[in-house]
Scaffold this motif. Sequence first.
Motif, PDB file in Angstrom:
ATOM      1  N   LEU A   1       1.470  12.464  -6.521  1.00  0.00           N
ATOM      2  CA  LEU A   1       2.337  12.075  -7.640  1.00  0.00           C
ATOM      3  C   LEU A   1       3.143  10.841  -7.252  1.00  0.00           C
ATOM      4  O   LEU A   1       3.298   9.894  -8.026  1.00  0.00           O
ATOM      5  N   SER A   2       3.645  10.853  -6.011  1.00  0.00           N
ATOM      6  CA  SER A   2       4.480   9.753  -5.550  1.00  0.00           C
ATOM      7  C   SER A   2       3.659   8.485  -5.388  1.00  0.00           C
ATOM      8  O   SER A   2       4.092   7.399  -5.780  1.00  0.00           O
ATOM      9  N   LEU A   3       2.444   8.616  -4.827  1.00  0.00           N
ATOM     10  CA  LEU A   3       1.593   7.424  -4.668  1.00  0.00           C
ATOM     11  C   LEU A   3       1.233   6.837  -6.029  1.00  0.00           C
ATOM     12  O   LEU A   3       1.130   5.626  -6.190  1.00  0.00           O
ATOM     13  N   ALA A   4       1.059   7.695  -7.016  1.00  0.00           N
ATOM     14  CA  ALA A   4       0.718   7.211  -8.354  1.00  0.00           C
ATOM     15  C   ALA A   4       1.955   6.697  -9.088  1.00  0.00           C
ATOM     16  O   ALA A   4       1.840   6.067 -10.134  1.00  0.00           O
TER      17      ALA A   4
ATOM     18  N   ALA B   1       9.501   9.623  -4.868  1.00  0.00           N
ATOM     19  CA  ALA B   1       9.901   8.353  -4.250  1.00  0.00           C
ATOM     20  C   ALA B   1       9.091   7.182  -4.797  1.00  0.00           C
ATOM     21  O   ALA B   1       9.621   6.105  -5.044  1.00  0.00           O
ATOM     22  N   GLY B   2       7.789   7.427  -4.996  1.00  0.00           N
ATOM     23  CA  GLY B   2       6.915   6.351  -5.455  1.00  0.00           C
ATOM     24  C   GLY B   2       7.374   5.771  -6.773  1.00  0.00           C
ATOM     25  O   GLY B   2       7.267   4.563  -7.016  1.00  0.00           O
ATOM     26  N   PHE B   3       7.923   6.626  -7.646  1.00  0.00           N
ATOM     27  CA  PHE B   3       8.415   6.145  -8.938  1.00  0.00           C
ATOM     28  C   PHE B   3       9.579   5.183  -8.735  1.00  0.00           C
ATOM     29  O   PHE B   3       9.626   4.102  -9.328  1.00  0.00           O
ATOM     30  N   VAL B   4      10.522   5.574  -7.879  1.00  0.00           N
ATOM     31  CA  VAL B   4      11.687   4.716  -7.635  1.00  0.00           C
ATOM     32  C   VAL B   4      11.255   3.386  -7.023  1.00  0.00           C
ATOM     33  O   VAL B   4      11.727   2.320  -7.425  1.00  0.00           O
ATOM     34  N   GLY B   5      10.313   3.454  -6.060  1.00  0.00           N
ATOM     35  CA  GLY B   5       9.831   2.230  -5.424  1.00  0.00           C
ATOM     36  C   GLY B   5       9.175   1.306  -6.444  1.00  0.00           C
ATOM     37  O   GLY B   5       9.443   0.108  -6.493  1.00  0.00           O
TER      38      GLY B   5
ATOM     39  N   TYR C   1      10.664   0.202  -1.436  1.00  0.00           N
ATOM     40  CA  TYR C   1       9.282   0.661  -1.586  1.00  0.00           C
ATOM     41  C   TYR C   1       8.724   1.071  -0.221  1.00  0.00           C
ATOM     42  O   TYR C   1       8.024   2.079  -0.099  1.00  0.00           O
ATOM     43  N   LEU C   2       9.042   0.294   0.819  1.00  0.00           N
ATOM     44  CA  LEU C   2       8.520   0.619   2.146  1.00  0.00           C
ATOM     45  C   LEU C   2       9.029   1.981   2.621  1.00  0.00           C
ATOM     46  O   LEU C   2       8.281   2.756   3.218  1.00  0.00           O
ATOM     47  N   VAL C   3      10.309   2.285   2.357  1.00  0.00           N
ATOM     48  CA  VAL C   3      10.833   3.597   2.764  1.00  0.00           C
ATOM     49  C   VAL C   3      10.134   4.700   1.986  1.00  0.00           C
ATOM     50  O   VAL C   3       9.685   5.712   2.555  1.00  0.00           O
ATOM     51  N   ALA C   4      10.025   4.493   0.664  1.00  0.00           N
ATOM     52  CA  ALA C   4       9.374   5.502  -0.177  1.00  0.00           C
ATOM     53  C   ALA C   4       7.933   5.712   0.272  1.00  0.00           C
ATOM     54  O   ALA C   4       7.453   6.841   0.394  1.00  0.00           O
TER      55      ALA C   4
END
Lengths: 166, 497
Positions: free
Chosen positions: B389-392, B398-402, B340-343
């Motif tokens: 999109l990623s933050l949500a 990436a945010g989805f994977v995290g 999550y930190l990398v994403a």
Amino acid sequence: MTAEQVVFVLAAVVTLGSALGMVTTRSVFVGALWMIAVFGGVAALFILLGAGFLGIVQILVYIGAIAVLILFAIMLTPRVMGDPNAPRYNRQWPLVAVMASALASLLVALVLRTDWPLAQEGAPTITGFAVELGKGFMTTYILPFEVASVLLLVALIGAIVIAREE
Amino acid sequence: MAQINWAETIWLLGPEVILTVGALVVLVVDFVRDDDRGPLLPGLTLITLGGAFLLSFTYLGLDRTALFMFEVDNLTSFFRILATGTSVLILLVSVDYVRSRSRHAGEFYSLLLWVTLAVILVAASSDLILLYLSFELLSITSYILVGWLRDEARSNEAAIKYLLYGAISSAVMLYGMSLLYGAAGSTRLEDIARTFSDPAVRVGTLDELVLPAVVLMLAGFGFKTSLVPFHQWAPDAYEGAPTPVTAFLSVGSKAAGFAVLIRVFLTALPMFQVDWAAVLVAFSILTMTLGNLVALVQTNMKRLLAYSSVAQAGYILMGLAAYVATDTSTLNGIAGVLLYLVAYLFTNLGAFIAVIAYEQATGSVSIADYAGMVRRAPWLAGALVVFFLSLAGIPPTAGFVGKLAVFGAAINAQLYYLAVIGVVNSVISVYYYFNVVRQMFFMPPPAEGEEPVRYPQAMGLALTVSLVGTLLIGIYPQPFLDLANVGRQFLAMLPFA
């Protein structure tokens, strides 16, 4: 009460009373004078705990150098002397008082309830302490020692950038 | 007396030595050349950061201790890579920003190097003394950077607030540390673990100290990670600080806080996981819920991202709260936190880079001024949509994977309600992210200022890297999963876990 306990109570009263005086005064200058008394009380506590060397350093560095420097800085800065009519507290003080007393009572309760493990060996002598301290700084604690020097350098740069006249 | 093998020590501390020497060189060159505008200083800084970044990869797989209290293990390597990588991107966007707003560019670059060093030191400390000093190095450098724009009242106010909150939370954290020290008679995390895990060593009521010590230390660690209720500094500091510094606070400083949470709780107190995990669950729920709800009503872009980053801290904390020692899958809580930190690094830095580019062109960070952004800066607006999109947490980003990793860890740990609260919060967050998207795409632009937004090449490069990172983790997460799993491997080497 032994003599040691009497001295401890005196030192504690001086430290806490001066700290109270420091945060309740309106004048920054008077606050700085109270702070010197706090430093003195803490030095006495260090000496009572067998850390005589630290006590002496506390007097030399904090009272001798830092406090005097702070007094100079206050006297040389025109607007920092403070407004004598400024309110002493803001309106959040009851909340802060409750939080601070809660934290204090938690810590006091913990200290009183716990069976603290005691160190086996007695306190070192003043010279022995200084030798151990010096060796520690050059071996086991060399990394914190170096980090502290970087910290001071960073603070110095920051002070120059933020406060220098342009 | 302990002997130090200096050649080996310097090698083990390679990235830190490079950062320190680089920072000094930048200072001296700045002093001698007195040329704040040329490419020399940013170039030296970039070489230093790049060197430290590349060197950090060579320590993967090691498990050594340098100078008695600096752990060179996979967790440290992970955070070395993360910290130096973050600072490279921050450097790329700050060159133009600092040049146009401050007369002290050289000092800024050297402080950027030192703040990077501080993040690594915090992540690697296995002794409370070093940990505390590194924490203060990180804090004091951050206060200075936040107040860098000395002629702007907002920057001054932000720095003062940050300093006051920071000083108090440090003091409370020290109370927590002193309780552990009193119980163990040592500041080494390993000795603290030994004291609490060995029935022969432990005496009397020492166990009762653990929970208060954890909560008190969380005041300090939570301050860095902006957990509710230690987050109050964040909106003001984020708003007033120079925006590249805000980006650093939201990523680098936050990562340091999580590194220290992982290191201290898992090294010193693994046998009390039941206690601290419950505390972390409570903080996680509080943090993501409050962060998201307050973000709904923000009108300033930097404040919006501040509350959004508070909420993100809540999601990340979920991974640590849901850590299960026996679980070796990729949904392990610690691997989830690291992934999550990398994403989050790529996503949040990307969002801030877009905000900086737009701010440099328009001089505004108000959300209302993002109206019609797509016509003035289509590329920036498009990139910002991907970051939102990623933050949500929406695929393929990436945010989805995290989120998948930390929510999955919560489910593996049978914390179903925690996962449900996380999902509900993610849905809430869609509203405020897409409110900005609506402004950018569907609102008419203000009458004046139709000219296209221009930004320097370095900023474009940083934006591209963030965008590629965000999409790559979303589409092909395997290498990043591997990195997170490598970072997690330090757990297997802990003596008392």
